[in-house]
Design a protein around this motif. Structure first.
Motif, PDB file in Angstrom:
ATOM      1  N   CYS A   1      -4.106  67.639  19.965  1.00  0.00           N
ATOM      2  CA  CYS A   1      -5.149  67.050  20.817  1.00  0.00           C
ATOM      3  C   CYS A   1      -5.577  65.670  20.365  1.00  0.00           C
ATOM      4  O   CYS A   1      -6.392  65.037  21.040  1.00  0.00           O
ATOM      5  CB  CYS A   1      -6.349  67.987  20.900  1.00  0.00           C
ATOM      6  SG  CYS A   1      -7.345  67.992  19.407  1.00  0.00           S
ATOM      7  N   GLN A   2      -5.066  65.195  19.227  1.00  0.00           N
ATOM      8  CA  GLN A   2      -5.334  63.846  18.716  1.00  0.00           C
ATOM      9  C   GLN A   2      -6.775  63.644  18.252  1.00  0.00           C
ATOM     10  O   GLN A   2      -7.222  62.505  18.087  1.00  0.00           O
ATOM     11  CB  GLN A   2      -4.993  62.764  19.767  1.00  0.00           C
ATOM     12  CG  GLN A   2      -3.629  62.920  20.394  1.00  0.00           C
ATOM     13  CD  GLN A   2      -2.499  62.728  19.389  1.00  0.00           C
ATOM     14  OE1 GLN A   2      -2.581  61.877  18.532  1.00  0.00           O
ATOM     15  NE2 GLN A   2      -1.455  63.540  19.476  1.00  0.00           N
TER      16      GLN A   2
ATOM     17  N   ILE B   1     -10.077  73.671  16.965  1.00  0.00           N
ATOM     18  CA  ILE B   1     -10.131  74.010  18.394  1.00  0.00           C
ATOM     19  C   ILE B   1      -8.741  74.374  18.903  1.00  0.00           C
ATOM     20  O   ILE B   1      -8.565  75.381  19.599  1.00  0.00           O
ATOM     21  CB  ILE B   1     -10.738  72.845  19.221  1.00  0.00           C
ATOM     22  CG1 ILE B   1     -12.222  72.689  18.880  1.00  0.00           C
ATOM     23  CG2 ILE B   1     -10.561  73.096  20.731  1.00  0.00           C
ATOM     24  CD1 ILE B   1     -12.927  71.589  19.651  1.00  0.00           C
ATOM     25  N   CYS B   2      -7.732  73.581  18.553  1.00  0.00           N
ATOM     26  CA  CYS B   2      -6.368  73.889  18.990  1.00  0.00           C
ATOM     27  C   CYS B   2      -5.862  75.190  18.373  1.00  0.00           C
ATOM     28  O   CYS B   2      -5.013  75.864  18.947  1.00  0.00           O
ATOM     29  CB  CYS B   2      -5.422  72.738  18.631  1.00  0.00           C
ATOM     30  SG  CYS B   2      -5.644  71.287  19.690  1.00  0.00           S
TER      31      CYS B   2
ATOM     32  N   ARG C   1       0.911  59.175  26.191  1.00  0.00           N
ATOM     33  CA  ARG C   1       2.244  59.731  25.991  1.00  0.00           C
ATOM     34  C   ARG C   1       2.140  61.094  25.287  1.00  0.00           C
ATOM     35  O   ARG C   1       2.794  62.063  25.673  1.00  0.00           O
ATOM     36  CB  ARG C   1       3.091  58.767  25.142  1.00  0.00           C
ATOM     37  CG  ARG C   1       4.593  58.993  25.212  1.00  0.00           C
ATOM     38  CD  ARG C   1       5.345  57.885  24.487  1.00  0.00           C
ATOM     39  NE  ARG C   1       4.813  57.635  23.146  1.00  0.00           N
ATOM     40  CZ  ARG C   1       5.109  58.357  22.066  1.00  0.00           C
ATOM     41  NH1 ARG C   1       5.935  59.378  22.156  1.00  0.00           N
ATOM     42  NH2 ARG C   1       4.578  58.066  20.887  1.00  0.00           N
ATOM     43  N   GLU C   2       1.253  61.157  24.272  1.00  0.00           N
ATOM     44  CA  GLU C   2       1.045  62.404  23.536  1.00  0.00           C
ATOM     45  C   GLU C   2       0.530  63.504  24.470  1.00  0.00           C
ATOM     46  O   GLU C   2       0.861  64.680  24.289  1.00  0.00           O
ATOM     47  CB  GLU C   2       0.052  62.181  22.392  1.00  0.00           C
ATOM     48  CG  GLU C   2       0.593  61.375  21.223  1.00  0.00           C
ATOM     49  CD  GLU C   2       0.603  59.864  21.457  1.00  0.00           C
ATOM     50  OE1 GLU C   2       0.232  59.420  22.569  1.00  0.00           O
ATOM     51  OE2 GLU C   2       0.990  59.120  20.537  1.00  0.00           O
ATOM     52  N   LEU C   3      -0.283  63.123  25.462  1.00  0.00           N
ATOM     53  CA  LEU C   3      -0.801  64.104  26.425  1.00  0.00           C
ATOM     54  C   LEU C   3       0.341  64.674  27.262  1.00  0.00           C
ATOM     55  O   LEU C   3       0.432  65.894  27.469  1.00  0.00           O
ATOM     56  CB  LEU C   3      -1.857  63.436  27.320  1.00  0.00           C
ATOM     57  CG  LEU C   3      -2.433  64.286  28.463  1.00  0.00           C
ATOM     58  CD1 LEU C   3      -3.163  65.511  27.916  1.00  0.00           C
ATOM     59  CD2 LEU C   3      -3.376  63.454  29.331  1.00  0.00           C
TER      60      LEU C   3
ATOM     61  N   ARG D   1       2.576  66.945  25.182  1.00  0.00           N
ATOM     62  CA  ARG D   1       1.865  68.179  24.915  1.00  0.00           C
ATOM     63  C   ARG D   1       1.844  69.105  26.134  1.00  0.00           C
ATOM     64  O   ARG D   1       2.012  70.323  26.018  1.00  0.00           O
ATOM     65  CB  ARG D   1       0.449  67.806  24.504  1.00  0.00           C
ATOM     66  CG  ARG D   1      -0.504  68.955  24.452  1.00  0.00           C
ATOM     67  CD  ARG D   1      -1.893  68.432  24.258  1.00  0.00           C
ATOM     68  NE  ARG D   1      -2.830  69.525  24.249  1.00  0.00           N
ATOM     69  CZ  ARG D   1      -4.130  69.385  24.192  1.00  0.00           C
ATOM     70  NH1 ARG D   1      -4.645  68.172  24.117  1.00  0.00           N
ATOM     71  NH2 ARG D   1      -4.920  70.432  24.194  1.00  0.00           N
ATOM     72  N   LEU D   2       1.617  68.512  27.324  1.00  0.00           N
ATOM     73  CA  LEU D   2       1.568  69.319  28.539  1.00  0.00           C
ATOM     74  C   LEU D   2       2.938  69.909  28.862  1.00  0.00           C
ATOM     75  O   LEU D   2       3.031  70.953  29.522  1.00  0.00           O
ATOM     76  CB  LEU D   2       1.056  68.471  29.713  1.00  0.00           C
ATOM     77  CG  LEU D   2      -0.419  68.094  29.641  1.00  0.00           C
ATOM     78  CD1 LEU D   2      -0.774  67.125  30.762  1.00  0.00           C
ATOM     79  CD2 LEU D   2      -1.303  69.342  29.700  1.00  0.00           C
ATOM     80  N   GLU D   3       3.988  69.235  28.405  1.00  0.00           N
ATOM     81  CA  GLU D   3       5.337  69.760  28.616  1.00  0.00           C
ATOM     82  C   GLU D   3       5.572  70.964  27.713  1.00  0.00           C
ATOM     83  O   GLU D   3       6.117  71.975  28.131  1.00  0.00           O
ATOM     84  CB  GLU D   3       6.358  68.667  28.300  1.00  0.00           C
ATOM     85  CG  GLU D   3       7.627  68.746  29.129  1.00  0.00           C
ATOM     86  CD  GLU D   3       8.315  67.394  29.182  1.00  0.00           C
ATOM     87  OE1 GLU D   3       9.316  67.236  28.451  1.00  0.00           O
ATOM     88  OE2 GLU D   3       7.835  66.499  29.914  1.00  0.00           O
ATOM     89  N   GLU D   4       5.107  70.832  26.452  1.00  0.00           N
ATOM     90  CA  GLU D   4       5.305  71.913  25.470  1.00  0.00           C
ATOM     91  C   GLU D   4       4.428  73.115  25.783  1.00  0.00           C
ATOM     92  O   GLU D   4       4.831  74.254  25.613  1.00  0.00           O
ATOM     93  CB  GLU D   4       4.982  71.407  24.065  1.00  0.00           C
ATOM     94  CG  GLU D   4       6.045  70.466  23.505  1.00  0.00           C
ATOM     95  CD  GLU D   4       5.608  69.805  22.200  1.00  0.00           C
ATOM     96  OE1 GLU D   4       4.471  70.060  21.760  1.00  0.00           O
ATOM     97  OE2 GLU D   4       6.410  69.032  21.652  1.00  0.00           O
ATOM     98  N   GLN D   5       3.185  72.846  26.192  1.00  0.00           N
ATOM     99  CA  GLN D   5       2.239  73.924  26.465  1.00  0.00           C
ATOM    100  C   GLN D   5       1.571  73.645  27.813  1.00  0.00           C
ATOM    101  O   GLN D   5       0.565  72.943  27.889  1.00  0.00           O
ATOM    102  CB  GLN D   5       1.184  73.974  25.346  1.00  0.00           C
ATOM    103  CG  GLN D   5       0.261  75.182  25.451  1.00  0.00           C
ATOM    104  CD  GLN D   5      -0.516  75.410  24.164  1.00  0.00           C
ATOM    105  OE1 GLN D   5      -0.997  74.472  23.537  1.00  0.00           O
ATOM    106  NE2 GLN D   5      -0.659  76.670  23.776  1.00  0.00           N
ATOM    107  N   PRO D   6       2.142  74.191  28.893  1.00  0.00           N
ATOM    108  CA  PRO D   6       1.656  73.849  30.240  1.00  0.00           C
ATOM    109  C   PRO D   6       0.185  74.230  30.432  1.00  0.00           C
ATOM    110  O   PRO D   6      -0.304  75.183  29.841  1.00  0.00           O
ATOM    111  CB  PRO D   6       2.544  74.692  31.163  1.00  0.00           C
ATOM    112  CG  PRO D   6       3.715  75.090  30.346  1.00  0.00           C
ATOM    113  CD  PRO D   6       3.231  75.193  28.939  1.00  0.00           C
ATOM    114  N   ALA D   7      -0.506  73.457  31.274  1.00  0.00           N
ATOM    115  CA  ALA D   7      -1.904  73.709  31.601  1.00  0.00           C
ATOM    116  C   ALA D   7      -2.046  73.780  33.116  1.00  0.00           C
ATOM    117  O   ALA D   7      -1.166  73.351  33.861  1.00  0.00           O
ATOM    118  CB  ALA D   7      -2.785  72.601  31.034  1.00  0.00           C
TER     119      ALA D   7
END
Lengths: 198, 198
Positions: free
Chosen positions: A60-61, A71-72, A125-127, A130-136
């Motif tokens: 989450c940076q 939190i993560c 880019r990190e977002l 991350r969304l690719e690895e752990q979909p939301a």
């Protein structure tokens, strides 16, 4: 006569802090001296310690001394809702409402072409990675309700909606031109509750 | 979630500085983090350096990295006039007037029975020793024009007049209840020029 060189040096370094002018820096420097070596050592170690031990959470940076951050790493927090904030103080302000049970993503800034801050300078880019690895399912954009924050929200909405994500914006319970970090908890809680799709 | 421990520790240490509350301390801590290791190291070294290299001048008790301090070492400064101040910022404020060519003596505080500060807590013994070693003609008392400063001035006058010294007090050009450190240069210069025997 001016102050001794080591004092002048400390005044100079303290005056680089935000909101600390020359006069305040001098007061602080003398306080460090009067408070004695114990306090100076504690303060100096806290400064070096924070830079040594604190880094960005790889997910989450946010600023944290663990990875992933608490939190993560918390399975009780809903990973399918990600709230995007400009900075860590904003994250802390939202946490104080106790109304949000999802995860966060810290951009570390907002789009500001005049200051030369473009999308590449934020953790966008990190977002995406991350969304690719752990979909939301939902991205709650909680950038500040000012020009830069609004521009960042629109940019993210345009970027994320084509990915099939529900993109929401916190409600304008936060007064326009204000600063998220200083909003009271009730206002922030209302803003979260009244979020709408953009 | 609270902030990471190293951040909380730095916030705690920064909040011990005068005039720095919890919220400001948090802003400063995040600035230290965002500014990166270069600034953190410079600030940390300036803090340890100031406590390591700065000490009291053995004559006038000011904070200095030399002994005697530049003012006590300056043969151009009149050693027969000694201006007594509460703190180093007061000395610096008087120096900025460019009106005073004597020496100084820093008390490091003022008499305040309510706060448990008695004569033994101030550099008064050092003043007497020093006056014995290097006699003076006049003692200019430039303590703050508040209750504690006035009490200190009266105490010193009672102590020093029996020694045959001329004891003067800076004129009440400085507004009552004010703080010497923040007086403007003209007011301070007038206060010096209008000093009267007490």
């Amino acid at each position: 006569m001016a102050v001794a060189d080591p004092i002048a040096r400390l005044v100079k370094e303290l005056a680089r802090l935000p909101g600390i002018g020359e006069k305040t820096a001098q007061r602080l420097a003398f306080h460090v001296l009067e408070a004695g070596p114990g306090y100076a050592q504690a303060l100096s170690e806290a400064i070096t310690g924070v830079v040594r031990d604190v880094h960005l959470c790889s997910r989450c940076q946010t600023l944290t001394d663990r990875d992933p951050c608490p939190i993560c790493a918390d399975p009780q927090r809903d990973a399918r809702v990600v709230c995007v904030v400009e900075g860590v103080p904003d994250l802390l302000a939202l946490e104080r409402t106790h109304e949000y049970r999802g995860r966060y993503h810290v951009l570390h800034g907002s789009l500001s072409p005049l200051d030369g801050v473009g999308p590449g300078d934020l953790k966008i880019r990190e977002l995406l990675v991350r969304l690719e690895e752990q979909p939301a399912d939902e991205i709650v954009i909680a950038t500040n309700p000012d020009v830069e924050g609004e521009a960042t929200a629109l940019y993210l909405a345009k970027l994320l909606k084509p990915l099939g994500l529900k993109v929401t914006r916190i409600a304008q319970g936060v007064p326009m031109g204000g600063d998220l970090e200083y909003a009271d908890q009730v206002t922030l809680a209302r803003a979260l509750a009244g979020r709408r799709e953009i």
